[in-house]
Design an enzyme around this catalytic site. Structure first.
Site, mmCIF file in Angstrom:
data_model
loop_
_atom_site.group_PDB
_atom_site.id
_atom_site.type_symbol
_atom_site.label_atom_id
_atom_site.label_comp_id
_atom_site.label_asym_id
_atom_site.label_seq_id
_atom_site.Cartn_x
_atom_site.Cartn_y
_atom_site.Cartn_z
ATOM 1 N N CYS A 53 0.839 -1.206 0.000
ATOM 2 C CA CYS A 53 0.000 0.000 0.000
ATOM 3 C C CYS A 53 0.877 1.260 0.000
ATOM 4 O O CYS A 53 1.858 1.345 0.742
ATOM 5 C CB CYS A 53 -0.919 -0.013 1.219
ATOM 6 S SG CYS A 53 -2.050 1.377 1.247
ATOM 7 N N CYS A 57 0.259 4.998 6.927
ATOM 8 C CA CYS A 57 -0.385 4.768 8.225
ATOM 9 C C CYS A 57 0.614 4.078 9.168
ATOM 10 O O CYS A 57 1.042 2.941 8.891
ATOM 11 C CB CYS A 57 -1.635 3.914 8.050
ATOM 12 S SG CYS A 57 -2.697 4.521 6.717
ATOM 13 N N CYS A 60 0.304 0.336 10.283
ATOM 14 C CA CYS A 60 -0.152 -0.698 9.359
ATOM 15 C C CYS A 60 0.944 -1.583 8.755
ATOM 16 O O CYS A 60 1.869 -1.103 8.107
ATOM 17 C CB CYS A 60 -0.956 -0.070 8.234
ATOM 18 S SG CYS A 60 -1.745 -1.341 7.204
ATOM 19 N N CYS A 97 -16.303 -9.457 5.540
ATOM 20 C CA CYS A 97 -15.678 -8.172 5.222
ATOM 21 C C CYS A 97 -14.410 -8.395 4.409
ATOM 22 O O CYS A 97 -13.489 -9.097 4.836
ATOM 23 C CB CYS A 97 -15.367 -7.429 6.514
ATOM 24 S SG CYS A 97 -14.585 -5.834 6.212
ATOM 25 N N CYS A 129 -19.430 -6.609 3.457
ATOM 26 C CA CYS A 129 -18.775 -5.345 3.791
ATOM 27 C C CYS A 129 -17.443 -5.288 3.039
ATOM 28 O O CYS A 129 -16.841 -6.331 2.757
ATOM 29 C CB CYS A 129 -18.533 -5.322 5.304
ATOM 30 S SG CYS A 129 -17.648 -3.881 5.885
ATOM 31 N N CYS A 189 -19.570 1.834 8.416
ATOM 32 C CA CYS A 189 -18.834 1.192 9.497
ATOM 33 C C CYS A 189 -17.605 2.046 9.731
ATOM 34 O O CYS A 189 -16.743 2.154 8.847
ATOM 35 C CB CYS A 189 -18.440 -0.233 9.086
ATOM 36 S SG CYS A 189 -17.303 -1.018 10.252
HETATM 37 N N1 SAM Z 1 -6.743 0.476 3.090
HETATM 38 C C1 SAM Z 1 -8.035 0.649 3.623
HETATM 39 C C2 SAM Z 1 -8.111 1.749 4.637
HETATM 40 O O1 SAM Z 1 -7.108 2.166 5.195
HETATM 41 O O2 SAM Z 1 -9.232 2.203 4.912
HETATM 42 C C3 SAM Z 1 -8.635 -0.606 4.203
HETATM 43 C C4 SAM Z 1 -7.827 -1.605 5.005
HETATM 44 S S1 SAM Z 1 -7.156 -1.014 6.538
HETATM 45 C C5 SAM Z 1 -6.090 -2.354 6.980
HETATM 46 C C6 SAM Z 1 -8.537 -1.069 7.649
HETATM 47 C C7 SAM Z 1 -8.334 -0.625 9.081
HETATM 48 O O3 SAM Z 1 -7.583 -1.601 9.787
HETATM 49 C C8 SAM Z 1 -7.561 0.656 9.333
HETATM 50 O O4 SAM Z 1 -8.329 1.813 9.160
HETATM 51 C C9 SAM Z 1 -7.161 0.494 10.769
HETATM 52 O O5 SAM Z 1 -8.128 1.091 11.603
HETATM 53 C C10 SAM Z 1 -7.128 -1.016 10.987
HETATM 54 N N2 SAM Z 1 -5.752 -1.483 11.261
HETATM 55 C C11 SAM Z 1 -4.745 -1.617 10.379
HETATM 56 N N3 SAM Z 1 -3.620 -2.051 10.982
HETATM 57 C C12 SAM Z 1 -3.926 -2.189 12.296
HETATM 58 C C13 SAM Z 1 -3.175 -2.600 13.438
HETATM 59 N N4 SAM Z 1 -1.891 -2.922 13.355
HETATM 60 N N5 SAM Z 1 -3.802 -2.633 14.638
HETATM 61 C C14 SAM Z 1 -5.108 -2.306 14.733
HETATM 62 N N6 SAM Z 1 -5.871 -1.904 13.691
HETATM 63 C C15 SAM Z 1 -5.292 -1.840 12.490
HETATM 64 C C1 DTB Z 2 -11.375 -2.687 11.569
HETATM 65 O O1 DTB Z 2 -11.656 -1.637 12.170
HETATM 66 N N1 DTB Z 2 -10.598 -3.637 12.030
HETATM 67 C C2 DTB Z 2 -10.422 -4.699 11.065
HETATM 68 C C3 DTB Z 2 -11.394 -4.259 9.951
HETATM 69 N N2 DTB Z 2 -11.830 -2.974 10.373
HETATM 70 C C4 DTB Z 2 -10.934 -4.218 8.543
HETATM 71 C C5 DTB Z 2 -9.021 -4.828 10.579
HETATM 72 C C6 DTB Z 2 -8.001 -4.914 11.629
HETATM 73 C C7 DTB Z 2 -6.701 -5.176 10.953
HETATM 74 C C8 DTB Z 2 -5.615 -5.461 11.919
HETATM 75 C C9 DTB Z 2 -4.302 -5.578 11.269
HETATM 76 C C10 DTB Z 2 -4.147 -6.727 10.316
HETATM 77 O O2 DTB Z 2 -4.559 -7.866 10.613
HETATM 78 O O3 DTB Z 2 -3.534 -6.513 9.264
HETATM 79 FE FE1 SF4 Z 3 -2.898 1.208 3.324
HETATM 80 FE FE2 SF4 Z 3 -2.825 0.057 5.700
HETATM 81 FE FE3 SF4 Z 3 -3.232 2.666 5.532
HETATM 82 FE FE4 SF4 Z 3 -5.174 0.969 4.717
HETATM 83 S S1 SF4 Z 3 -4.403 1.218 6.802
HETATM 84 S S2 SF4 Z 3 -4.424 2.809 3.668
HETATM 85 S S3 SF4 Z 3 -3.888 -0.718 3.935
HETATM 86 S S4 SF4 Z 3 -1.353 1.577 4.905
#
Ligand code: SAM
Ligand code: DTB
Ligand code: SF4
Length: 325
Positions: A53, A57, A60, A97, A129, A189
């Site tokens: 990506c 973030c 992430c 989802c 979702c 959501c």
């Molecule tokens: N790329 C899209 C976005 O950012 O909206 C969708 C996927 S993203 C992985 C969805 C959500 O996962 C993020 O908004 C964040 O709140 C959650 N997330 C990602 N990494 C995480 C982590 N290490 N711990 C907890 N929540 C996480």
């Molecule tokens: C949300 O708020 N939590 C879920 C779902 N929406 C997509 C994702 C959490 C992802 C945690 C990090 C991972 O497993 O990569």
């Molecule tokens: Fe990309 Fe992760 Fe940020 Fe979603 S949360 S925009 S997958 S870097």
């Protein structure tokens, strides 16, 4: 109790800071008024496009710029995704989802394939979702027409703290997508993460943003940061369970009809920790041993927890059923 979207930050702070036992007692009371106590919706997540990506973030594991060991995977094939969805349904999940590590949705063949997936999962009778980054109004309408039930797009933290966590897009970009989703008639959501180094005020600010949207989100995921090696937040302290419960209870009290989802972070919580979260108003979990890329409790462990706590899995499309009955 009436549903309000004119909450002030001061009112929310007063709730968040109440003595712990009073806070969870009140949250449990409101929970029973709006939801069947002990009923928990079981959802399944699938990463349909993983890693690589372009966003930054800080939490992430899928951001290309951090070395986290996540393998980049192109968009999955529709049939493969539908096979996962069928398995999830057979295991008792009512919501499926699909997550894509995109900054935003583009109008290309990948999007057409996602529309096919949405249609297929919807036909299985599951709430479908997606979470795929920013969306335009037209893209949201296309997803809605394909049968999308909800779109996940988290505000993640407060407006003030946002730029410490993400610099490649703004809080306003996030809110704009949420507006596009709502206008297309898709259930919103949206929630956030705690453990990003935010203050209590930031948490209150995040809840204030969500509770003062034109319509409350139908679903509010509360995530505890999963600390992934290679991300800038890898050494953050572990989220305090008392703070997690406070967030859940406050979300329950100010957005009484929303599904409050105990999302990421369960792998590091005991059953008694999770029991407090359910008591405080959480009424959904993600099931299966993987979230998108990080570990989650195993299916059998969750089954044992449901048995121990006397929890029941909730049926799909419950709200609609109540309306037509
Ligand atoms: N790329 C899209 C976005 O950012 O909206 C969708 C996927 S993203 C992985 C969805 C959500 O996962 C993020 O908004 C964040 O709140 C959650 N997330 C990602 N990494 C995480 C982590 N290490 N711990 C907890 N929540 C996480
Ligand atoms: C949300 O708020 N939590 C879920 C779902 N929406 C997509 C994702 C959490 C992802 C945690 C990090 C991972 O497993 O990569
Ligand atoms: Fe990309 Fe992760 Fe940020 Fe979603 S949360 S925009 S997958 S870097």
């Amino acid at each position: 109790m009436e549903i309000r979207n004119d909450w002030t930050k001061e009112e929310i702070a007063a709730i968040y800071n109440r003595p712990f036992l009073e806070l969870i007692y009140d949250a449990a009371t409101i929970h029973r008024e709006f939801h069947a106590m002990g009923e928990v919706q079981v959802c399944t997540l699938l990463s349909i496009k993983t890693g690589g990506c372009p966003e930054d973030c800080a939490y992430c594991p899928q951001a290309a710029r951090y070395n986290t060991g996540v393998d980049v995977q192109a968009l999955m094939q529709t049939e493969e995704v539908l096979a996962y969805a069928r398995r999830a349904k057979n295991a008792g999940s009512t919501r499926f989802c699909m997550g894509a590590a995109w900054r935003e949705v583009r109008d290309n063949r990948d999007f057409d394939r996602v529309l096919e997936m949405v249609k297929g999962v919807n036909e299985l009778g599951m709430e479908v979702c997606c979470t795929m980054g920013m969306l335009t109004e037209e893209q949201a309408k296309k997803l809605s027409n394909a049968g999308l039930y909800a779109y996940n797009h988290n505000v993640d933290t407060s407006e003030e703290h946002y730029s410490d966590i993400i610099t490649t897009r703004t809080y306003d970009d996030r809110l704009k997508t949420l507006g596009n989703v709502r206008k297309a008639g898709i259930s919103v959501c949206s929630g956030g993460i705690i453990g990003l180094g935010e203050t209590h005020d930031d948490r209150i600010g995040m809840l204030h943003t969500l509770a003062t949207l034109p319509v409350h989100p139908g679903s509010v995921p509360i995530n505890a940061l999963v600390r992934v090696a290679g991300t800038p937040l890898q050494d953050n302290p572990k989220v305090d369970i008392w703070d997690m419960v406070r967030m859940i209870a406050t979300a329950r009290l100010i957005m009484p009809s929303a599904m409050v989802r105990l999302s990421a972070g369960r792998a590091e919580m005991s059953i008694s920790d999770q029991a407090l979260c359910f008591m405080a108003g959480a009424n959904s979990i993600f099931s299966g041993d993987k979230l998108l890329t990080t570990p989650n409790p195993a299916f059998d462990e969750d089954n044992a927890m449901f048995k121990l706590l006397g929890l029941k899995a909730r049926e799909a499309f419950k709200e609609e059923k109540v309306l037509v009955d």
